[in-house]
Design an enzyme around this catalytic site. Structure first.
Site: not given
Length: 137
Positions: A7, A79, A86
């Site tokens: 997240c 999210c 990422c």
């Protein structure tokens, strides 16, 4: 099996997911959570998880560990920010995205805010339970 919940700040949603997964998934699975940034563990997150008899009060907000990320079987983003930011992973790592409301952004009275935290918590619990069904068939 190794799961990684990601997240933005590793303060709410990913902490809840880690807590539920550690309780629900087989004991020999490795489970962790992290964030693109660290925002500290949210006290409301600790409180709503305690309502489910899951103690995450000793958890810490952590940054993504590249080695853990690259050795994971599944990376689950909770999210859009984490999904978009990422690090790239090899195709062998399965990526899942659970677009969840950020309870830390909730406004209103304390009870209204806690209701948002509980709603997100319950949705995460349901998703973790469903993931267990899918991964252990």
């Amino acid at each position: 099996m190794q799961l990684y919940f990601l997240c933005t700040g590793n303060s709410c949603r990913s902490q809840m997911a880690e807590g539920f997964a550690k309780q629900i998934m087989p004991a020999d699975w490795k489970i962790a959570s992290a964030g693109i940034e660290t925002h500290g563990l949210n006290a409301r997150t600790v409180a709503v998880m305690a309502e489910k008899q899951i103690d995450i009060s000793r958890n810490e907000s952590k940054l993504i560990d590249h080695n853990y990320l690259m050795s994971s079987d599944y990376v689950i983003t909770l999210c859009g920010d984490a999904r978009d930011r990422c690090p790239v992973t090899p195709p062998s790592i399965k990526r899942l995205h659970w677009p969840l409301l950020d309870p830390a952004q909730a406004t209103g009275t304390d009870e209204e805010i806690m209701l948002v935290f509980r709603d997100v918590r319950d949705e995460i619990e349901n998703r973790v339970r469903q993931l267990k069904v899918e991964l252990t068939q």
